[in-house]
Design a protein around this motif. Structure first.
Motif, PDB file in Angstrom:
ATOM      1  N   THR A 291      67.236 -10.868  25.262  1.00 12.27           N
ATOM      2  CA  THR A 291      67.580  -9.572  25.860  1.00 12.27           C
ATOM      3  C   THR A 291      66.639  -8.479  25.377  1.00 12.27           C
ATOM      4  O   THR A 291      66.220  -7.609  26.164  1.00 12.27           O
ATOM      5  CB  THR A 291      69.039  -9.207  25.529  1.00 12.27           C
ATOM      6  OG1 THR A 291      69.905 -10.282  25.932  1.00 12.27           O
ATOM      7  CG2 THR A 291      69.459  -7.941  26.248  1.00 12.27           C
TER       8      THR A 291
ATOM      9  N   VAL B 238      70.349  -9.706  35.079  1.00 15.05           N
ATOM     10  CA  VAL B 238      70.453  -9.743  33.614  1.00 15.05           C
ATOM     11  C   VAL B 238      71.810  -9.205  33.176  1.00 15.05           C
ATOM     12  O   VAL B 238      72.506  -9.812  32.342  1.00 15.05           O
ATOM     13  CB  VAL B 238      69.304  -8.941  32.967  1.00 15.05           C
ATOM     14  CG1 VAL B 238      69.558  -8.734  31.466  1.00 15.05           C
ATOM     15  CG2 VAL B 238      67.977  -9.655  33.176  1.00 15.05           C
ATOM     16  N   GLU B 239      72.215  -8.085  33.735  1.00 11.72           N
ATOM     17  CA  GLU B 239      73.509  -7.503  33.382  1.00 11.72           C
ATOM     18  C   GLU B 239      74.660  -8.427  33.777  1.00 11.72           C
ATOM     19  O   GLU B 239      75.649  -8.563  33.046  1.00 11.72           O
ATOM     20  CB  GLU B 239      73.670  -6.140  34.056  1.00 11.72           C
ATOM     21  CG  GLU B 239      72.780  -5.055  33.485  1.00 11.72           C
ATOM     22  CD  GLU B 239      73.032  -4.826  32.006  1.00 11.72           C
ATOM     23  OE1 GLU B 239      74.209  -4.851  31.573  1.00 11.72           O
ATOM     24  OE2 GLU B 239      72.039  -4.647  31.264  1.00 11.72           O
TER      25      GLU B 239
ATOM     26  N   HIS C 148      63.499  -8.689  27.286  1.00 14.06           N
ATOM     27  CA  HIS C 148      63.657  -8.116  28.627  1.00 14.06           C
ATOM     28  C   HIS C 148      63.531  -6.601  28.575  1.00 14.06           C
ATOM     29  O   HIS C 148      62.875  -5.994  29.434  1.00 14.06           O
ATOM     30  CB  HIS C 148      65.011  -8.491  29.239  1.00 14.06           C
ATOM     31  CG  HIS C 148      65.200  -7.896  30.602  1.00 14.06           C
ATOM     32  ND1 HIS C 148      64.553  -8.373  31.715  1.00 14.06           N
ATOM     33  CD2 HIS C 148      65.930  -6.820  31.011  1.00 14.06           C
ATOM     34  CE1 HIS C 148      64.873  -7.633  32.759  1.00 14.06           C
ATOM     35  NE2 HIS C 148      65.713  -6.688  32.363  1.00 14.06           N
TER      36      HIS C 148
ATOM     37  N   LYS D 230      66.971 -12.486  30.291  1.00 19.08           N
ATOM     38  CA  LYS D 230      65.736 -11.735  30.528  1.00 19.08           C
ATOM     39  C   LYS D 230      65.064 -12.218  31.810  1.00 19.08           C
ATOM     40  O   LYS D 230      65.347 -13.303  32.307  1.00 19.08           O
ATOM     41  CB  LYS D 230      64.758 -11.894  29.364  1.00 19.08           C
ATOM     42  CG  LYS D 230      64.300 -13.337  29.142  1.00 19.08           C
ATOM     43  CD  LYS D 230      63.310 -13.441  27.969  1.00 19.08           C
ATOM     44  CE  LYS D 230      61.914 -12.996  28.322  1.00 19.08           C
ATOM     45  NZ  LYS D 230      61.264 -13.931  29.297  1.00 19.08           N
TER      46      LYS D 230
ATOM     47  N   SER E  26      69.953 -12.735  21.580  1.00 17.38           N
ATOM     48  CA  SER E  26      69.659 -11.306  21.436  1.00 17.38           C
ATOM     49  C   SER E  26      68.168 -11.034  21.571  1.00 17.38           C
ATOM     50  O   SER E  26      67.762  -9.993  22.103  1.00 17.38           O
ATOM     51  CB  SER E  26      70.174 -10.783  20.093  1.00 17.38           C
ATOM     52  OG  SER E  26      69.402 -11.288  19.016  1.00 17.38           O
TER      53      SER E  26
ATOM     54  N   LEU F  71      75.032 -11.206  31.206  1.00 15.54           N
ATOM     55  CA  LEU F  71      75.652 -10.712  29.977  1.00 15.54           C
ATOM     56  C   LEU F  71      77.147 -10.464  30.187  1.00 15.54           C
ATOM     57  O   LEU F  71      77.973 -10.778  29.317  1.00 15.54           O
ATOM     58  CB  LEU F  71      74.943  -9.442  29.510  1.00 15.54           C
ATOM     59  CG  LEU F  71      73.455  -9.612  29.136  1.00 15.54           C
ATOM     60  CD1 LEU F  71      72.832  -8.259  28.823  1.00 15.54           C
ATOM     61  CD2 LEU F  71      73.297 -10.557  27.955  1.00 15.54           C
TER      62      LEU F  71
ATOM     63  N   GLY G 200      72.354 -13.970  25.938  1.00 16.56           N
ATOM     64  CA  GLY G 200      71.152 -13.183  26.138  1.00 16.56           C
ATOM     65  C   GLY G 200      70.499 -13.565  27.445  1.00 16.56           C
ATOM     66  O   GLY G 200      70.674 -14.685  27.936  1.00 16.56           O
TER      67      GLY G 200
END
Length: 326
Positions: A247, A267-268, A250, A279, A244, A271, A277
């Motif tokens: 992220t 990044v998405e 980021h 970044k 976490s 996830l 997490g």
């Protein structure tokens, strides 16, 4: 074997890549940074004597394998020439013979993975091997920084330390210490295929700080807190908290304008694939993404990253980097 000067006809030196877990940009303002060695991505330099004359650019010739862009080759060789001049002066060796230096590396250039620092470290150790000299870690660092400051302007020193490290490092205000690892899991590094623009990113951030009162203090304070919390999560075996914080960091860099649409997409994707997490890593405006994954999710995370546009990925198991790992 004799350790006299020129005891060898060829000297060999090696180094590896690195990734910044947290602390990019804030580290130059005194905040902590966490760096991860990437032993899978290596650079090997060989240095030997040549009978040919100087090439008009000095008494050393560089050959770099692969196909880095010509501006990068020129920029790198400028820094390495300065490094060699400093090496010969520091070690008191004869710099008159022409040197041929060949650099063979698997680290993509301009992706925030420490390519220039790894090349410089490999060259330092190749020269030391060639001349039959011992170089301390402190001397190696200073020589690598000589090249880094030519290539990048003011350098924090994170890369120069991390490309020779065997475990993750905490870096702050020039001091380095090894990090404790209590977590299991994998870091997946994904190359966006876009060369990062560190100098532009540094200038963009500086301009933002100048335009908004207190922006620098808020950025550094937030970055420092996230990095400290990530460090403790790594040591205490709390991978969800570590993820976490990646992220969150980021989001901090993205809010400062240092990410790109392509990087945000990666990044998405990480996830979505089940990463704990993810970044951007490095200077920004391109480069690579780093994602933390449980081993059982790594395949899905990697697949999602490639589907989202990653041109290549690498996996770094945390267990293999622990100080007490077998």
């Amino acid at each position: 074997m004799s350790e006299n000067r020129r005891a060898r006809s060829v000297g060999i030196g090696r180094a590896h890549a690195k990734a910044i877990l947290l602390g990019e940009h804030a580290v130059v303002y005194g905040a902590p940074a966490l760096a991860l060695p990437i032993p899978q991505l290596t650079v090997t330099a060989s240095a030997g004597w040549s009978h040919r004359g100087a090439d008009g650019l000095g008494d050393v010739s560089f050959t770099m394998t692969g196909s880095p862009s010509r501006p990068m080759v020129t920029q790198a060789s400028d820094g390495l020439r300065r490094l060699i001049t400093e090496f010969t002066a520091t070690m008191g060796v004869d710099d008159s013979p022409h040197l041929d230096v060949i650099i063979d590396g698997a680290i993509p250039h301009g992706r925030g993975l420490g390519s220039s620092a790894a090349c410089a470290r490999a060259v330092v150790h190749a020269l030391a091997d060639l001349y039959g000299r011992e170089v301390t870690e402190s001397e190696t660092f200073d020589l690598v920084q000589t090249a880094e400051n030519v290539a990048h302007g003011r350098s924090s020193g994170v890369d120069a330390r991390a490309v020779g490290a065997s475990t993750p490092l905490l870096f702050q205000a020039g001091e380095v210490r090894e990090l404790d690892i209590g977590c299991d899991g994998l870091f997946i590094i994904a190359d966006s295929g876009v060369v990062g623009r560190t100098r532009d990113a540094v200038e963009l951030l500086r301009e933002g700080f100048q335009q908004h009162v207190g922006a620098q203090e808020r950025f550094v304070r937030r970055a420092s807190r996230l990095t400290r919390e990530a460090r403790h999560a790594l040591a205490d075996g709390r991978p969800e908290m570590l993820g976490s914080r990646l992220t969150d960091y980021h989001d901090l860099l993205r809010a400062a304008g240092l990410s790109t649409r392509g990087v945000d997409t990666l990044v998405e994707a990480a996830l979505t694939g089940g990463s704990l997490g993810a970044k951007i890593t490095g200077g920004g405006l391109g480069g690579c993404v780093i994602a933390l994954s449980r081993p059982e999710q790594a395949r899905e995370v990697t697949q999602q990253l490639h589907e989202a546009g990653a041109v290549q990925t690498w996996v770094v198991p945390l267990k293999g980097l622990a100080k007490n790992a077998l």
